[in-house]
Design a protein around this motif. Structure first.
Motif, mmCIF file in Angstrom:
data_model
loop_
_atom_site.group_PDB
_atom_site.id
_atom_site.type_symbol
_atom_site.label_atom_id
_atom_site.label_comp_id
_atom_site.label_asym_id
_atom_site.label_seq_id
_atom_site.Cartn_x
_atom_site.Cartn_y
_atom_site.Cartn_z
ATOM 1 N N THR A 37 -8.186 -34.421 -1.047
ATOM 2 C CA THR A 37 -7.541 -34.095 -2.320
ATOM 3 C C THR A 37 -6.323 -33.205 -2.143
ATOM 4 N N SER A 38 -6.214 -32.542 -0.987
ATOM 5 C CA SER A 38 -5.147 -31.544 -0.821
ATOM 6 C C SER A 38 -4.787 -31.386 0.649
ATOM 7 N N THR A 39 -3.652 -30.738 0.881
ATOM 8 C CA THR A 39 -3.247 -30.447 2.263
ATOM 9 C C THR A 39 -4.180 -29.414 2.894
ATOM 10 N N TRP A 40 -4.766 -28.527 2.074
ATOM 11 C CA TRP A 40 -5.741 -27.559 2.590
ATOM 12 C C TRP A 40 -6.932 -28.287 3.225
ATOM 13 N N ALA A 41 -7.442 -29.293 2.527
ATOM 14 C CA ALA A 41 -8.602 -30.041 3.019
ATOM 15 C C ALA A 41 -8.263 -30.748 4.334
ATOM 16 N N GLU A 85 -16.985 -15.425 -5.293
ATOM 17 C CA GLU A 85 -16.209 -14.659 -4.322
ATOM 18 C C GLU A 85 -15.314 -15.569 -3.484
ATOM 19 N N ASN A 86 -15.562 -16.881 -3.526
ATOM 20 C CA ASN A 86 -14.791 -17.823 -2.713
ATOM 21 C C ASN A 86 -14.659 -19.135 -3.479
ATOM 22 N N THR A 87 -13.753 -19.978 -2.989
ATOM 23 C CA THR A 87 -13.618 -21.314 -3.574
ATOM 24 C C THR A 87 -13.274 -22.321 -2.494
ATOM 25 N N GLU A 88 -13.802 -23.517 -2.645
ATOM 26 C CA GLU A 88 -13.468 -24.621 -1.743
ATOM 27 C C GLU A 88 -12.232 -25.370 -2.247
ATOM 28 N N ARG A 89 -11.667 -24.904 -3.336
ATOM 29 C CA ARG A 89 -10.484 -25.545 -3.926
ATOM 30 C C ARG A 89 -9.361 -24.512 -4.072
ATOM 31 N N GLY A 112 -13.295 -32.576 3.556
ATOM 32 C CA GLY A 112 -12.530 -31.454 4.107
ATOM 33 C C GLY A 112 -12.471 -30.199 3.271
ATOM 34 N N ILE A 113 -12.988 -30.230 2.036
ATOM 35 C CA ILE A 113 -12.933 -28.991 1.262
ATOM 36 C C ILE A 113 -13.989 -28.024 1.809
#
Length: 366
Positions: free
Chosen positions: A156-160, A307-311, A129-130
């Motif tokens: 790993t996270s609620t974002w994922a 410029e971006n991050t998956e985390r 999901g990242i």
């Protein structure tokens, strides 16, 4: 090791994978010793074939020798994907599993997921999901393809989890377990070992920078890399910059004639030595994703040249900031660091060293 019960084939292929499979293997072994009917087979695809990028991790993290080594390293993205798929299909046909577990977002993750599904084997994705939402990154394509065919998603996270739900994944197939990379970090923190470079350079705690660069967008264009390096060197205010150089970066770097009295290039380091230096440095400058997670837990400032991050949790909660690659942005970030204004950060939910145990518990329920 095979028994009746749940037989899992675990895939590892490249350096980031080894930190993720180690705690899962330890948790499976522990569950087995406590009477659970669960076993595993470890398959190393050979995606990273440099011993410094792979083999040392098995020794340092107490990972058992792989049950199979596919030797599928080298070549272009397509050649490597094809080599892994061909070799893993033979492996899985010879050694069927109830479940194939893939971790992270490297080529092996995607390739082995496809093979497993085509052989009607369930797939579990650890670190599902990242998203960076940047399709110029090979890893983003690997994540999207893997998650499109995965059966069980460990996040790993609620974002994922939110990313997966937006893609239509039913909530009952998503398990928020935490971060297995942090399991490994916390389990080995008291084993971090001082590398020779510490005394050779005369490093002092909080008085040097760690640098890692390997993203194609940063290192494949020599002129761009040269400009970025000049800005980092100039912004470091004379303190040492320790740069364990990735083989990919080394090829380009050697032609650029970049030299500075405070720049120290080293070979890739083992896990225990590298994290010894990360834990004690003033800050990390990187384009890696995984390192931003480790710096967040260690409370070390992190400047990410992307410029971006998956985390996003490492920026929203942790010590990481997305700087980008423009010279003025790098300059401003280093000024902020040296002025003492860097944020303190906190540790995201469930990054507590028990993610692998939660994964095994969920697997046993399934």
């Amino acid at each position: 090791m095979k028994t009746k019960g749940l037989n899992i084939t675990i895939i590892a292929g490249a350096r980031p994978n080894f930190m993720k499979v180690a705690p899962i293997i330890h948790a499976i072994k522990k569950a087995g010793q406590e009477g659970a009917a669960i076993s595993y087979r470890l398959v190393h695809t050979g995606q990273h074939y440099d011993s410094k990028m792979s083999d040392t991790f098995f020794q340092e993290l107490n990972i058992p020798h792989p049950d199979a080594h596919l030797g599928a390293g080298g070549g272009t993205q397509a050649e490597q994907t094809a080599a892994i798929m061909i070799a893993f299909e033979k492996e899985l046909l010879a050694n069927p599993a109830d479940l194939v577990m893939v971790v992270g977002d490297v080529t092996s993750t995607m390739a082995c997921s496809i093979v497993a599904k085509k052989l009607n084997t369930k797939v579990a994705h650890v670190e599902a999901g990242i998203r960076s939402f940047d399709l110029s990154m090979p890893e983003e394509i690997n994540r999207m393809v893997t998650d499109a065919i995965t059966d069980y998603f460990f996040t790993t996270s609620t974002w994922a989890g939110a990313n997966l739900k937006k893609a239509g994944i039913p909530a009952e197939r998503i398990f928020f377990v935490g971060n297995v990379m942090i399991d490994t970090l916390l389990a080995n923190q008291d084993r971090f070992s001082k590398p020779a470079v510490w005394n050779e350079i005369g490093l002092k705690e909080k008085e040097y920078l760690m640098l890692t660069l390997h993203r194609p967008g940063n290192v494949d264009e020599g002129e761009k890399l040269k400009v970025m390096m000049k800005e980092i060197i100039d912004g470091a205010r004379g303190i040492p910059i320790v740069f364990p150089i990735h083989p990919r970066t080394a090829k380009i770097f050697s032609d650029l004639n970049i030299k500075a009295d405070n720049l120290y290039i080293t070979d890739p380091m083992g896990y225990l030595e590298f994290n010894y230096l990360v834990q004690k440095c003033k800050a990390v400058v990187t384009d890696s994703g995984g390192i931003t997670e480790e710096t967040t837990v260690l409370g070390v400032p992190c400047l990410t040249l992307r410029e971006n991050t998956e985390r996003p949790e490492t920026c929203e909660i942790g010590t990481n900031e997305l700087i980008g690659t423009r010279t003025e942005a790098i300059r401003a970030a280093l000024q902020k660091l040296f002025s003492g204004d860097w944020k303190k950060g906190a540790i995201p939910e469930k990054w507590d060293g028990s993610a692998a145990e939660r994964i095994v518990l969920e697997l046993l329920k399934l």
